[in-house]
Write an enzyme that holds these catalytic residues in place. Structure first.
Site, PDB file in Angstrom:
ATOM      1  N   GLY A 164      -0.294  -0.626   6.751  1.00 28.59           N
ATOM      2  CA  GLY A 164      -0.834  -0.593   8.102  1.00 28.59           C
ATOM      3  C   GLY A 164      -1.888  -1.685   8.231  1.00 28.59           C
ATOM      4  N   ASP A 165      -2.812  -1.514   9.171  1.00 24.69           N
ATOM      5  CA  ASP A 165      -3.822  -2.551   9.393  1.00 24.69           C
ATOM      6  C   ASP A 165      -4.941  -2.547   8.350  1.00 24.69           C
ATOM      7  OD1 ASP A 165      -2.820  -3.722  11.900  1.00 24.69           O
ATOM      8  OD2 ASP A 165      -3.196  -1.735  12.721  1.00 24.69           O
ATOM      9  N   ASN A 200       0.844  -1.196   0.000  1.00 27.67           N
ATOM     10  CA  ASN A 200       0.000   0.000   0.000  1.00 27.67           C
ATOM     11  C   ASN A 200       0.880   1.248   0.000  1.00 27.67           C
ATOM     12  OD1 ASN A 200      -1.856   2.017   0.346  1.00 27.67           O
ATOM     13  ND2 ASN A 200      -2.319   1.536   2.484  1.00 27.67           N
TER      14      ASN A 200
END
Length: 486
Positions: free
Chosen positions: A184-185, A126
């Protein structure tokens, strides 16, 4: 590589192969044992490289080069360089061709016998998360380790929100041994939701998901690495994936009518949600954005009307007051014609419900211990115990609240008399308006994304998945699978 002391020796493992080889120009006995240890003598010390440290090997002329990891304790910065391991090559030269061939055969057999080690992975990178360093982290810290371990990668950069979810919902997963999220999450959440929307979701959820920290929060990978003493770094996370250990993960189903969202990290309403979502304007600051905006929100503290209902886990029955709950029939009835997972099959009306009424400063529901790399939100949370950890804060003086915020890094905030901390197996949120401005409502945040926006809340004109109203949350124990360091 470990220096072994005779007094700590275990019963010796039988050798797979033992021979005299050249190491640094000196003829030295070298042994590969059945339990994966490579043993030799050098400078008077007996050394060993265990199966955890060998990534792969290559033949270069007459020499055999082992690509290994040397343990070191270093960086604690999530996503940063360094970490707990350094790459180091160990080279030896068998004295004749037949010996070299035999060494290669035995090393290959040993590495191939390691259960769970992935051979091919689907990797999502990402480039927009956190400080936008995911591409750099992947190329400089992640890919070289996978290359050294001979793991094939199919790499996909996410181009927009929900891109990863769309991909995993439809692609052929049978050729992969796992999925990796360099992010990230948020991408992890997309992947889990995509897998659960597949017709073959039961099989798809057995595919392990790995996390490499490259975002703002990184709560899931911090929760995995911290208990075993590993730093929250890209290298440590990648090594954990290469080794192939797995663990199950609870999945929470958030329902509103027939609309569902599958959560693996947390749900927040009130102070925590406001900080998490409204601090997006400071995203360029990385994880520091939460501290800076958190201070602003405490100074101008909001409280919200509302009610929560919950089914406490054993041992937490004294929290709240007895209550009855009429289940939303529209949420509880599964549509058999709809593909994908429909949530746990739980008869909620037969459970012993309790309630707490507002006003609330914050309501926080957590699935794993860490909400971000510096936020130990729920210190007693477990990955697959079938419960969610509930952290509730009602009226709290601002000075006490400031003190509590400083304790988030070690989890001691849950010991405050202003905090109720318990485990629940079902939960209902009925959010209301601010107590000082009844025409303004709040934000409901799940796994770092806006689930619902109330009237006159931050970016309230933007569309959200659910409306700002009653939500029902249930838990399915150990539904998903993660790559884990142990």
């Amino acid at each position: 590589m470990d220096t072994l002391h005779p007094e700590n020796d275990r019963l010796p493992s039988p050798p797979l192969i033992s021979d005299r080889v050249l190491i640094n120009g000196v003829i030295t006995p070298l042994t590969l044992t059945a339990d994966g240890e490579l043993q030799w003598t050098e400078s008077g010390l007996r050394k060993s490289t265990t199966e955890k440290e060998i990534l792969s090997f290559a033949v270069e002329g007459n020499k055999v080069k082992l690509k290994t990891l040397v343990e070191r304790r270093g960086s604690i910065c999530c996503g940063g360089s360094g970490g707990d391991y350094a790459r180091k090559d160990f080279v030896f030269e068998p004295l004749y061709d037949e010996s070299r061939k035999l060494w290669c055969d035995k090393l290959r057999q040993r590495l191939d016998s390691l259960v769970g080690r992935p051979k091919r992975l689907l990797v999502f990178v990402n480039p927009f998360g956190g400080k936008k360093t995911a591409r750099k982290i992947f190329l400089e810290e992640v890919k070289p380790l996978f290359d050294d371990a001979h793991v094939q990668l199919d790499v996909q950069e996410t181009k927009y929100q929900l891109h990863a979810k769309e991909m995993v919902r439809s692609i052929d997963l049978s050729k992969y041994d796992g999925i990796v999220c360099v992010s990230g999450d948020g991408v992890l959440v997309e992947v889990v939701n995509g897998l659960l929307e597949r017709a073959d979701w039961r099989t798809a959820l057995k595919l392990p998901i790995g996390m490499v920290p490259a975002g703002s929060g990184n709560g899931m990978i911090k929760s995995l690495l911290d208990p075993v003493g590993l730093s929250c770094s890209a290298a440590s996370a990648t090594v954990s994936i290469i080794r192939g250990h797995r663990r199950s993960l609870d999945v929470a189903t958030i329902s509103q009518g027939t609309t569902k969202f599958f959560s693996v990290l947390m749900l927040a309403w009130g102070l925590v949600a406001d900080i998490d979502i409204e601090s997006e304007k400071f995203r360029w600051m990385g994880s520091a954005r939460f501290d800076v905006y958190g201070l602003q929100r405490i100074i101008c503290l909001r409280q919200y009307n509302g009610r929560i209902l919950f089914v406490p886990a054993p041992g937490f029955e004294s929290n709240g007051k007895p209550a009855s709950y009429n289940v939303d029939k529209e949420s509880s009835v599964s549509d058999k014609t709809v593909l994908g997972y429909q949530g746990p099959d739980t008869n909620l009306e037969d459970l012993e419900w309790r309630e707490m009424k507002g006003p609330f400063v914050s309501v926080w529901l957590h699935n794993v211990p860490w909400g971000a790399e510096n936020t130990l939100a729920a210190p007693n949370a477990k990955f697959s115990d079938g419960f969610l950890d509930l952290i509730v804060m009602k009226d709290c003086p601002k000075l006490a609240l400031l003190s509590l915020m400083t304790k988030l890094s070690d989890g001691t905030h849950v010991q405050s008399p202003y905090v109720s901390y318990l485990k629940v197996k079902a939960f209902v949120l009925e959010p209301g308006s601010r107590i000082d401005e009844e025409d303004k409502e709040g934000i409901i945040d799940s796994d770092g994304e806006v689930l619902a926006r109330g009237r006159r809340s931050y970016k309230c004109d933007e569309k959200a998945l659910m409306s700002y109203g009653k939500l029902q949350i249930t838990v399915d124990q150990g539904l998903a699978t993660l790559f884990s360091p142990e």
